[in-house]
Write an enzyme that holds these catalytic residues in place. Structure first.
Site, short mmCIF file in Angstrom:
data_model
loop_
_atom_site.label_atom_id
_atom_site.label_comp_id
_atom_site.label_asym_id
_atom_site.label_seq_id
_atom_site.Cartn_x
_atom_site.Cartn_y
_atom_site.Cartn_z
N HIS A 126 71.64 31.10 -42.61
CA HIS A 126 71.78 32.55 -42.81
C HIS A 126 70.84 32.93 -43.96
O HIS A 126 70.59 32.11 -44.86
CB HIS A 126 73.24 32.81 -43.20
CG HIS A 126 73.63 34.24 -43.33
ND1 HIS A 126 73.31 35.00 -44.44
CD2 HIS A 126 74.34 35.06 -42.52
CE1 HIS A 126 73.81 36.22 -44.30
NE2 HIS A 126 74.44 36.28 -43.14
N ASP A 203 76.96 25.84 -47.52
CA ASP A 203 77.37 27.20 -47.21
C ASP A 203 78.54 27.11 -46.22
O ASP A 203 78.34 26.83 -45.04
CB ASP A 203 76.18 27.94 -46.60
CG ASP A 203 76.55 29.34 -46.13
OD1 ASP A 203 77.74 29.72 -46.24
OD2 ASP A 203 75.65 30.06 -45.64
N GLN A 206 80.94 30.22 -42.59
CA GLN A 206 81.41 30.27 -41.20
C GLN A 206 82.41 29.18 -40.87
O GLN A 206 83.06 29.22 -39.83
CB GLN A 206 80.22 30.16 -40.23
CG GLN A 206 79.37 31.39 -40.15
CD GLN A 206 80.13 32.64 -39.69
OE1 GLN A 206 81.18 32.55 -39.04
NE2 GLN A 206 79.63 33.80 -40.04
N LYS A 229 85.75 36.44 -44.23
CA LYS A 229 85.56 35.65 -43.00
C LYS A 229 86.75 34.72 -42.76
O LYS A 229 86.74 33.90 -41.85
CB LYS A 229 84.25 34.86 -43.08
CG LYS A 229 83.02 35.79 -43.07
CD LYS A 229 81.76 35.02 -42.94
CE LYS A 229 80.53 35.84 -43.29
NZ LYS A 229 80.24 36.91 -42.32
N CYS A 367 71.30 38.22 -39.46
CA CYS A 367 70.80 37.76 -40.78
C CYS A 367 70.29 36.32 -40.70
O CYS A 367 70.51 35.52 -41.62
CB CYS A 367 71.89 37.87 -41.85
SG CYS A 367 72.42 39.55 -42.14
C1 LIG Z 1 76.63 31.26 -42.64
C2 LIG Z 1 76.74 32.45 -43.55
N1 LIG Z 1 76.42 32.32 -44.83
C3 LIG Z 1 76.52 33.32 -45.70
C4 LIG Z 1 76.94 34.56 -45.30
C5 LIG Z 1 77.03 35.67 -46.28
O1 LIG Z 1 78.35 36.09 -46.46
P1 LIG Z 1 78.65 37.43 -47.26
O2 LIG Z 1 77.87 38.52 -46.58
O3 LIG Z 1 80.13 37.59 -47.13
O4 LIG Z 1 78.22 37.21 -48.66
C6 LIG Z 1 77.29 34.76 -43.95
C7 LIG Z 1 77.70 36.08 -43.47
O5 LIG Z 1 77.65 36.38 -42.31
C8 LIG Z 1 77.19 33.67 -43.06
O6 LIG Z 1 77.50 33.80 -41.76
#
Ligand SMILES: Cc1ncc(COP(=O)(O)O)c(C=O)c1O
Length: 409
Positions: A126, A203, A206, A229, A367
């Protein structure tokens, strides 16, 4: 009752007030949990109770409400510690979300990077786990290197091995792809990277709602996730950091709560985690996150994960049977989400047809533009699961996509 609906699905749906509404006159079928999970009533109630009766500032007051707010906030930190199996609440830093957490990690580790050093990320990250490393490399003169993704959505582990070298410093990798739904072998990646002396960042945005997390077993230096999430509110997330790793992060913001002593000329900083949490925090968010952890804990998790796995497999099989529909990384094990394209039809148009049927999915690049480039598509439709989804929801999606194919092609 369909066995695949157990223990999640129909019974659990009653916990979500949002699911009692109709959208365009249709039952709401919410298949966008990978963007944000809906909030169950218990989370909404916990936040409302805090806002109604306990709302005050934390860590400073001696009056009853301030003490209660502080207790609720720090209880939430302890709940997070337990949820991810961190060894101490000093390792749990509240942030605005996964994005802020990953940026903190990149800034912290970026301080130690020198020209020619190498940061390794995967090609399915992401933007939140890619752009901060691009920035850290631009600031330090370090070089960004990529673990390639194969056509089946798995990472090229041999390629990763070849990337490791004397200048490798950091591995930052996702625990589950937010586009493909595929699940890199993060345990193997982290173990190998640690062996080679790299700092490791995972990260978990998800993964956190879909599989148990144990940061000590994973043995990573940093782990990032967002409450929204995992059935909690927006605006709060967590950066877990091994204490020795968090010690490497300079305070990003100065202000209240992060200091030990201040003179007109200088300040000494508080210990962890306060040093990284300047200013009044998102207290109601922490209360909501705590309730969300309780909600997740109210299920038999292994059974729930199995039910989710069956639903996702049924979804993939149903979509694959439609002519002209292509699931990305078809046949590869997935967790919580999948992406597909309809030949000759833009993902946004598919999303619009689905919305008219009350079905919420995500369309676009999610994203993760490099993933779109890698798979040669401008955008995908992503359907993602939450605990309330049922076989009926999966069927509704497949029927909706069939209608989109008939109408738009
Ligand atoms: C894999 C992953 N990492 C990071 C993020 C970023 O999360 P946030 O927008 O809640 O900071 C997302 C959001 O969709 C994501 O899917």
């Amino acid at each position: 009752m369909n066995p695949h609906d157990l223990p999640a699905g129909a019974q659990v749906a009653a916990s979500f007030p949002a699911l009692t509404q109709t959208v365009h006159g249709q039952r709401l079928v919410y298949l966008d949990g990978a963007a944000s999970k809906l909030m169950p009533q218990c989370v909404i109630d916990a936040i409302a109770h805090y806002q109604s009766f306990d709302h005050a500032n934390v860590h400073r007051g001696v009056h009853a409400l301030a003490e209660r707010a502080t207790a609720r906030f720090e209880d939430a930190r302890e709940a997070v510690r337990d949820f991810i199996h961190a060894s101490s609440t000093r390792e749990v830093v509240f942030t605005r979300g996964a994005t802020e957490a990953l940026n903190l990690a990149a800034i912290g580790l970026g301080v130690g990077l020198r020209p020619g050093d190498e940061v390794i990320v995967s090609a399915i990250e992401h933007h939140a786990n890619l752009v901060p490393w691009q920035m850290a490399c631009a600031r330090s003169g370090a070089r960004l290197r990529f673990i390639a993704v194969r056509d089946d959505g798995t990472l090229d582990m041999d390629g990763f091995e070849r990337l490791l070298g004397p200048r490798s410093r950091v591995l930052a990798v996702t625990q589950a792809s937010n586009v493909l739904g595929t699940v890199p072998d993060v345990a193997a990646l982290v173990a190998r990277a640690r062996c080679a002396g790299l700092a490791t960042v995972v990260d978990g945005a998800q993964a956190v709602a879909h599989a148990p997390v144990d940061v000590q077993a994973l043995d990573c230096d940093f782990y990032a996730f967002s409450a929204h999430k995992m059935y909690g509110p927006t605006g709060i997330g967590v950066l877990y950091g091994r204490e020795s790793a968090l010690d490497r992060i300079p305070p990003l913001f100065g202000g209240g709560d992060m200091i030990e002593a201040v003179t007109l000329e200088s300040a000494s900083y508080a210990g962890l985690p306060a040093r990284l949490e300047a200013g009044t925090p998102n207290i109601s968010g922490a209360v909501g996150l705590h309730a969300a952890i309780g909600f997740l804990g109210s299920f038999d998790r292994p059974r729930r994960l199995e039910a989710e796995h069956h639903l996702l497999a049924a979804m993939e099989a149903g979509l694959n049977r439609l002519a002209g529909v292509r699931v990305l990384a078809a046949g590869t094990p997935k967790q919580g989400a999948l992406s597909f394209v309809v030949d000759g039809v833009h993902a946004h148009d598919v999303g619009t047809v689905l919305d008219r049927r009350g079905i919420a999915v995500r369309v676009g690049h999610h994203c993760a533009m490099p993933v779109m480039q890698r798979f040669g598509v401008p955008a995908t439709v992503r359907a993602s699961l939450s605990v309330h989804n049922t076989q009926g929801d999966v069927q509704a999606l497949v029927d909706g996509v069939r209608e989109a194919c008939e109408r738009l092609r």
